[in-house]
Design an enzyme around this catalytic site. Structure first.
Site, short mmCIF file in Angstrom:
data_model
loop_
_atom_site.label_atom_id
_atom_site.label_comp_id
_atom_site.label_asym_id
_atom_site.label_seq_id
_atom_site.Cartn_x
_atom_site.Cartn_y
_atom_site.Cartn_z
N CYS A 196 -30.11 4.98 89.36
CA CYS A 196 -30.15 4.92 87.91
C CYS A 196 -29.40 3.66 87.47
CB CYS A 196 -29.53 6.18 87.29
SG CYS A 196 -27.83 6.47 87.80
N THR A 197 -29.17 3.50 86.20
CA THR A 197 -28.61 2.25 85.68
C THR A 197 -27.22 1.96 86.23
OG1 THR A 197 -29.85 2.58 83.64
CG2 THR A 197 -28.10 0.92 83.61
#
Length: 325
Positions: A196-197
Protein backbone atom coordinates in the site's frame (compact mmCIF):
# COMPACT_ATOMS: atom_id res chain seq x y z
CA UNK A 1 -14.51 17.46 23.53
CA UNK A 2 -15.03 17.70 19.81
CA UNK A 3 -14.26 14.63 17.73
CA UNK A 4 -12.32 16.83 15.33
CA UNK A 5 -10.10 19.77 16.20
CA UNK A 6 -8.94 22.05 13.40
CA UNK A 7 -7.34 25.47 13.03
CA UNK A 8 -6.22 26.99 9.79
CA UNK A 9 -4.64 29.90 7.95
CA UNK A 10 -6.51 30.61 4.75
CA UNK A 11 -3.48 31.58 2.68
CA UNK A 12 -0.90 28.83 2.20
CA UNK A 13 2.59 30.20 1.84
CA UNK A 14 3.85 30.65 -1.69
CA UNK A 15 7.48 31.22 -0.72
CA UNK A 16 10.38 29.33 -2.19
CA UNK A 17 11.20 27.65 1.12
CA UNK A 18 11.52 23.89 1.05
CA UNK A 19 8.64 22.41 3.03
CA UNK A 20 9.22 19.01 4.58
CA UNK A 21 6.38 16.50 4.46
CA UNK A 22 6.52 13.71 7.04
CA UNK A 23 4.23 10.68 6.82
CA UNK A 24 4.09 8.24 9.72
CA UNK A 25 1.95 5.78 11.63
CA UNK A 26 2.29 3.40 14.52
CA UNK A 27 0.03 0.68 15.86
CA UNK A 28 0.30 0.95 19.65
CA UNK A 29 -2.11 0.81 22.55
CA UNK A 30 -3.45 4.34 23.25
CA UNK A 31 -6.34 4.02 25.72
CA UNK A 32 -5.83 7.74 26.49
CA UNK A 33 -5.91 8.84 22.85
CA UNK A 34 -8.67 11.42 23.46
CA UNK A 35 -6.50 13.16 26.07
CA UNK A 36 -3.60 13.38 23.59
CA UNK A 37 -5.60 15.25 20.93
CA UNK A 38 -5.22 18.80 22.29
CA UNK A 39 -1.51 18.72 23.21
CA UNK A 40 -0.59 17.32 19.78
CA UNK A 41 -2.70 19.93 17.96
CA UNK A 42 -1.23 22.75 20.05
CA UNK A 43 2.33 21.56 19.37
CA UNK A 44 1.65 21.51 15.61
CA UNK A 45 0.08 24.97 15.58
CA UNK A 46 2.89 26.40 17.69
CA UNK A 47 5.40 25.39 15.02
CA UNK A 48 3.36 26.31 11.93
CA UNK A 49 2.71 22.70 10.94
CA UNK A 50 -0.28 21.69 8.81
CA UNK A 51 -1.74 18.37 7.79
CA UNK A 52 -3.95 15.68 9.29
CA UNK A 53 -3.31 13.28 12.17
CA UNK A 54 -5.64 10.48 13.25
CA UNK A 55 -5.70 9.18 16.81
CA UNK A 56 -7.43 5.99 17.92
CA UNK A 57 -7.08 3.44 20.67
CA UNK A 58 -4.99 1.37 18.24
CA UNK A 59 -2.43 4.11 17.47
CA UNK A 60 -1.56 7.18 15.38
CA UNK A 61 -1.53 7.84 11.64
CA UNK A 62 -1.08 10.90 9.47
CA UNK A 63 0.88 13.24 7.26
CA UNK A 64 2.09 16.69 8.24
CA UNK A 65 4.22 19.37 6.59
CA UNK A 66 6.13 22.46 7.60
CA UNK A 67 9.59 23.95 7.65
CA UNK A 68 12.17 21.17 8.19
CA UNK A 69 13.35 22.40 11.58
CA UNK A 70 9.76 22.60 12.85
CA UNK A 71 8.91 19.10 11.67
CA UNK A 72 11.97 17.76 13.48
CA UNK A 73 10.86 19.53 16.67
CA UNK A 74 7.38 18.00 16.41
CA UNK A 75 8.75 14.49 15.80
CA UNK A 76 11.07 14.87 18.80
CA UNK A 77 8.06 15.98 20.87
CA UNK A 78 6.15 12.81 19.94
CA UNK A 79 9.12 10.52 20.52
CA UNK A 80 10.46 12.02 23.73
CA UNK A 81 7.80 13.90 25.70
CA UNK A 82 6.79 12.14 28.96
CA UNK A 83 3.12 12.60 28.03
CA UNK A 84 3.46 9.76 25.51
CA UNK A 85 5.26 7.36 27.87
CA UNK A 86 7.76 6.24 25.19
CA UNK A 87 4.95 4.79 23.07
CA UNK A 88 6.19 6.76 20.04
CA UNK A 89 9.89 6.43 20.87
CA UNK A 90 10.58 4.33 17.76
CA UNK A 91 8.16 6.23 15.49
CA UNK A 92 9.42 5.92 11.92
CA UNK A 93 8.59 8.48 9.24
CA UNK A 94 9.00 9.06 5.51
CA UNK A 95 10.12 12.41 4.12
CA UNK A 96 9.60 14.39 0.92
CA UNK A 97 9.99 18.06 0.02
CA UNK A 98 7.87 20.65 -1.79
CA UNK A 99 8.31 24.33 -2.66
CA UNK A 100 4.74 25.11 -1.58
CA UNK A 101 2.92 23.97 1.52
CA UNK A 102 0.93 20.83 0.58
CA UNK A 103 -1.79 21.40 3.23
CA UNK A 104 -4.20 24.19 4.06
CA UNK A 105 -4.85 23.57 7.75
CA UNK A 106 -3.95 21.41 10.73
CA UNK A 107 -6.42 18.77 11.92
CA UNK A 108 -6.21 16.18 14.67
CA UNK A 109 -9.12 13.73 14.47
CA UNK A 110 -10.35 11.07 16.88
CA UNK A 111 -11.27 7.78 15.20
CA UNK A 112 -12.30 4.22 16.04
CA UNK A 113 -9.46 2.96 13.81
CA UNK A 114 -6.44 4.73 12.32
CA UNK A 115 -7.15 2.78 9.13
CA UNK A 116 -10.71 1.50 8.83
CA UNK A 117 -11.06 -2.21 8.11
CA UNK A 118 -14.20 -2.66 10.20
CA UNK A 119 -13.10 -5.90 11.90
CA UNK A 120 -12.55 -5.04 15.60
CA UNK A 121 -10.83 -8.34 16.41
CA UNK A 122 -7.96 -7.66 13.99
CA UNK A 123 -4.94 -5.92 15.46
CA UNK A 124 -1.36 -5.69 14.16
CA UNK A 125 -0.26 -5.43 17.79
CA UNK A 126 -1.36 -9.08 18.19
CA UNK A 127 -0.07 -10.57 14.93
CA UNK A 128 1.21 -9.25 11.64
CA UNK A 129 2.66 -10.59 8.40
CA UNK A 130 6.35 -10.75 7.56
CA UNK A 131 7.92 -7.37 6.82
CA UNK A 132 9.89 -7.24 3.56
CA UNK A 133 12.45 -4.47 3.09
CA UNK A 134 12.24 -2.48 -0.18
CA UNK A 135 15.58 -3.84 -1.36
CA UNK A 136 14.26 -7.41 -0.98
CA UNK A 137 10.83 -6.76 -2.50
CA UNK A 138 11.70 -7.44 -6.15
CA UNK A 139 12.96 -10.91 -5.38
CA UNK A 140 9.82 -11.78 -3.43
CA UNK A 141 7.30 -10.62 -6.03
CA UNK A 142 9.29 -12.31 -8.81
CA UNK A 143 8.54 -15.67 -7.19
CA UNK A 144 5.84 -17.32 -9.38
CA UNK A 145 4.25 -18.87 -6.30
CA UNK A 146 3.56 -15.47 -4.75
CA UNK A 147 0.16 -13.81 -5.21
CA UNK A 148 0.64 -10.03 -5.17
CA UNK A 149 -2.23 -7.82 -3.97
CA UNK A 150 -2.53 -4.04 -4.18
CA UNK A 151 -4.60 -3.20 -1.10
CA UNK A 152 -5.31 0.41 -2.10
CA UNK A 153 -8.52 1.85 -3.54
CA UNK A 154 -9.17 1.53 -7.27
CA UNK A 155 -8.59 5.21 -8.09
CA UNK A 156 -5.13 4.96 -6.49
CA UNK A 157 -4.25 1.86 -8.49
CA UNK A 158 -5.33 3.64 -11.68
CA UNK A 159 -2.21 5.82 -11.79
CA UNK A 160 0.39 3.24 -10.82
CA UNK A 161 1.09 -0.19 -9.31
CA UNK A 162 3.65 -3.00 -9.24
CA UNK A 163 4.03 -5.18 -12.30
CA UNK A 164 1.82 -8.27 -11.96
CA UNK A 165 -0.20 -6.96 -9.00
CA UNK A 166 -3.89 -7.84 -8.56
CA UNK A 167 -6.24 -4.87 -8.30
CA UNK A 168 -9.17 -5.77 -5.97
CA UNK A 169 -11.07 -2.77 -7.39
CA UNK A 170 -12.26 -1.76 -3.94
CA UNK A 171 -13.56 1.73 -3.21
CA UNK A 172 -12.82 1.52 0.54
CA UNK A 173 -10.62 -0.63 2.76
CA UNK A 174 -13.78 -1.97 4.42
CA UNK A 175 -14.39 -4.02 1.27
CA UNK A 176 -11.10 -5.92 1.64
CA UNK A 177 -12.42 -8.75 3.90
CA UNK A 178 -15.26 -9.48 1.48
CA UNK A 179 -12.81 -9.44 -1.44
CA UNK A 180 -10.51 -11.94 0.30
CA UNK A 181 -13.42 -14.23 1.17
CA UNK A 182 -14.60 -14.28 -2.44
CA UNK A 183 -11.24 -14.65 -4.17
CA UNK A 184 -8.72 -16.41 -1.96
CA UNK A 185 -8.39 -19.86 -0.43
CA UNK A 186 -5.84 -20.52 2.29
CA UNK A 187 -5.38 -24.09 1.01
CA UNK A 188 -4.49 -22.89 -2.50
CA UNK A 189 -2.85 -19.51 -2.05
CA UNK A 190 0.14 -20.43 0.04
CA UNK A 191 2.16 -17.24 -0.37
CA UNK A 192 0.50 -13.83 -0.36
CA UNK A 193 2.31 -10.50 -0.64
CA UNK A 194 0.65 -7.11 -0.35
CA UNK A 195 1.51 -3.45 -0.48
CA UNK A 196 0.00 0.00 0.00
CA UNK A 197 1.11 3.64 0.01
CA UNK A 198 2.92 3.85 3.34
CA UNK A 199 2.52 0.40 4.85
CA UNK A 200 -0.33 0.95 7.27
CA UNK A 201 -3.09 -0.84 5.32
CA UNK A 202 -0.82 -3.81 4.74
CA UNK A 203 -0.08 -4.22 8.43
CA UNK A 204 -3.80 -4.52 9.09
CA UNK A 205 -4.54 -6.50 5.92
CA UNK A 206 -1.78 -9.00 6.71
CA UNK A 207 -3.05 -9.31 10.28
CA UNK A 208 -6.54 -9.99 8.91
CA UNK A 209 -5.36 -12.67 6.47
CA UNK A 210 -3.36 -14.41 9.18
CA UNK A 211 -6.47 -14.31 11.36
CA UNK A 212 -8.26 -16.08 8.48
CA UNK A 213 -5.68 -18.88 8.45
CA UNK A 214 -3.28 -17.77 5.71
CA UNK A 215 0.17 -18.75 6.90
CA UNK A 216 2.74 -17.11 4.60
CA UNK A 217 1.75 -13.47 4.40
CA UNK A 218 4.24 -10.76 3.42
CA UNK A 219 3.98 -6.98 3.15
CA UNK A 220 6.22 -4.18 1.91
CA UNK A 221 7.85 -2.43 4.85
CA UNK A 222 7.39 1.32 4.55
CA UNK A 223 5.05 0.89 1.60
CA UNK A 224 5.38 2.16 -1.95
CA UNK A 225 6.81 5.48 -0.78
CA UNK A 226 9.77 3.81 0.91
CA UNK A 227 10.30 1.61 -2.15
CA UNK A 228 10.35 4.61 -4.51
CA UNK A 229 12.74 6.38 -2.17
CA UNK A 230 15.06 3.38 -1.74
CA UNK A 231 15.13 1.33 -4.95
CA UNK A 232 16.92 2.86 -7.98
CA UNK A 233 14.58 3.55 -10.88
CA UNK A 234 16.64 1.35 -13.19
CA UNK A 235 15.93 -1.65 -10.90
CA UNK A 236 12.35 -0.76 -10.09
CA UNK A 237 9.33 -2.95 -10.75
CA UNK A 238 6.97 -0.07 -10.06
CA UNK A 239 4.94 1.24 -13.00
CA UNK A 240 3.45 4.75 -13.06
CA UNK A 241 3.04 7.16 -10.16
CA UNK A 242 2.01 6.69 -6.54
CA UNK A 243 -1.11 8.54 -5.42
CA UNK A 244 -0.67 10.62 -2.26
CA UNK A 245 -3.37 12.33 -0.22
CA UNK A 246 -2.19 15.91 -0.46
CA UNK A 247 -1.74 18.66 -3.02
CA UNK A 248 1.05 16.76 -4.81
CA UNK A 249 -1.51 14.14 -6.01
CA UNK A 250 1.18 11.75 -7.26
CA UNK A 251 4.91 11.11 -6.77
CA UNK A 252 7.49 9.25 -8.83
CA UNK A 253 10.85 7.68 -8.03
CA UNK A 254 12.85 9.56 -5.42
CA UNK A 255 9.44 11.00 -4.40
CA UNK A 256 9.59 13.66 -7.10
CA UNK A 257 6.19 15.30 -7.68
CA UNK A 258 4.45 13.62 -10.63
CA UNK A 259 2.39 14.80 -13.59
CA UNK A 260 -1.09 13.99 -12.28
CA UNK A 261 -3.60 16.53 -11.03
CA UNK A 262 -6.96 15.85 -9.36
CA UNK A 263 -10.57 16.60 -10.21
CA UNK A 264 -12.09 18.87 -7.59
CA UNK A 265 -15.56 17.42 -8.15
CA UNK A 266 -14.88 13.67 -7.76
CA UNK A 267 -11.25 13.66 -6.50
CA UNK A 268 -10.13 11.18 -9.16
CA UNK A 269 -6.50 11.66 -10.26
CA UNK A 270 -6.11 12.93 -13.81
CA UNK A 271 -3.27 12.45 -16.28
CA UNK A 272 -2.17 15.33 -18.55
CA UNK A 273 -3.98 13.59 -21.41
CA UNK A 274 -7.23 13.31 -19.44
CA UNK A 275 -7.05 17.02 -18.67
CA UNK A 276 -7.19 17.68 -22.41
CA UNK A 277 -10.60 15.98 -22.62
CA UNK A 278 -13.63 18.05 -23.60
CA UNK A 279 -15.28 16.64 -20.47
CA UNK A 280 -12.67 18.26 -18.24
CA UNK A 281 -13.34 21.72 -16.87
CA UNK A 282 -11.10 22.98 -14.08
CA UNK A 283 -12.89 22.79 -10.75
CA UNK A 284 -16.12 21.46 -12.26
CA UNK A 285 -15.87 18.05 -13.96
CA UNK A 286 -13.65 15.44 -15.59
CA UNK A 287 -14.10 12.31 -17.75
CA UNK A 288 -14.77 10.23 -14.61
CA UNK A 289 -17.67 12.34 -13.32
CA UNK A 290 -18.92 14.41 -16.26
CA UNK A 291 -22.10 12.32 -16.71
CA UNK A 292 -22.65 11.74 -12.99
CA UNK A 293 -22.86 15.28 -11.62
CA UNK A 294 -26.35 16.66 -10.96
CA UNK A 295 -27.29 20.05 -12.37
CA UNK A 296 -27.41 21.51 -8.85
CA UNK A 297 -23.93 20.18 -8.10
CA UNK A 298 -22.59 21.48 -11.41
CA UNK A 299 -24.04 24.92 -10.71
CA UNK A 300 -22.46 24.95 -7.25
CA UNK A 301 -19.07 23.92 -8.63
CA UNK A 302 -19.31 26.52 -11.40
CA UNK A 303 -19.99 29.26 -8.85
CA UNK A 304 -17.11 28.09 -6.68
CA UNK A 305 -14.72 28.13 -9.64
CA UNK A 306 -15.91 31.64 -10.48
CA UNK A 307 -14.95 32.74 -6.95
CA UNK A 308 -11.54 31.08 -7.31
CA UNK A 309 -10.89 33.06 -10.49
CA UNK A 310 -12.07 36.33 -8.91
CA UNK A 311 -9.87 35.73 -5.86
CA UNK A 312 -6.88 35.14 -8.14
CA UNK A 313 -7.53 38.41 -9.97
CA UNK A 314 -7.49 40.17 -6.59
CA UNK A 315 -4.18 38.52 -5.80
CA UNK A 316 -5.74 36.36 -3.09
CA UNK A 317 -5.85 32.61 -2.51
CA UNK A 318 -9.34 31.09 -2.43
CA UNK A 319 -9.63 28.56 0.40
CA UNK A 320 -9.44 25.07 -1.03
CA UNK A 321 -7.93 26.22 -4.31
CA UNK A 322 -5.63 23.67 -5.86
CA UNK A 323 -2.05 24.83 -5.57
CA UNK A 324 0.28 24.78 -8.53
CA UNK A 325 3.05 22.27 -8.28
Amino acid sequence: MSEHLSMSKLNPSASTDQYLTAAFYKFVSLPDYKVLQVPILEACLKHGIKGTLLLAEEGINGTIAGLPENIQVLLAFLREHPLFENRFADLDHKESFATEHPFYRMKVKLKKEIVTLGVPSVSPTKQVGTYVKPEDWNALISDPDVVLIDTRNAYEVDIGTFKGAIDPKTSTFREFPEYVAANFDKTKHKKVAMFCTGGIRCEKASSYMMDQGFEEVFHLQGGILKYLETVPEAQSMWQGECFVFDQRVGVKHNLVVGEYDQCYACRHPLSPTEMQSTQYTTGISCPYCYDKISEDKRASLTERQKQVILAKKRGEKHIGEKQKK
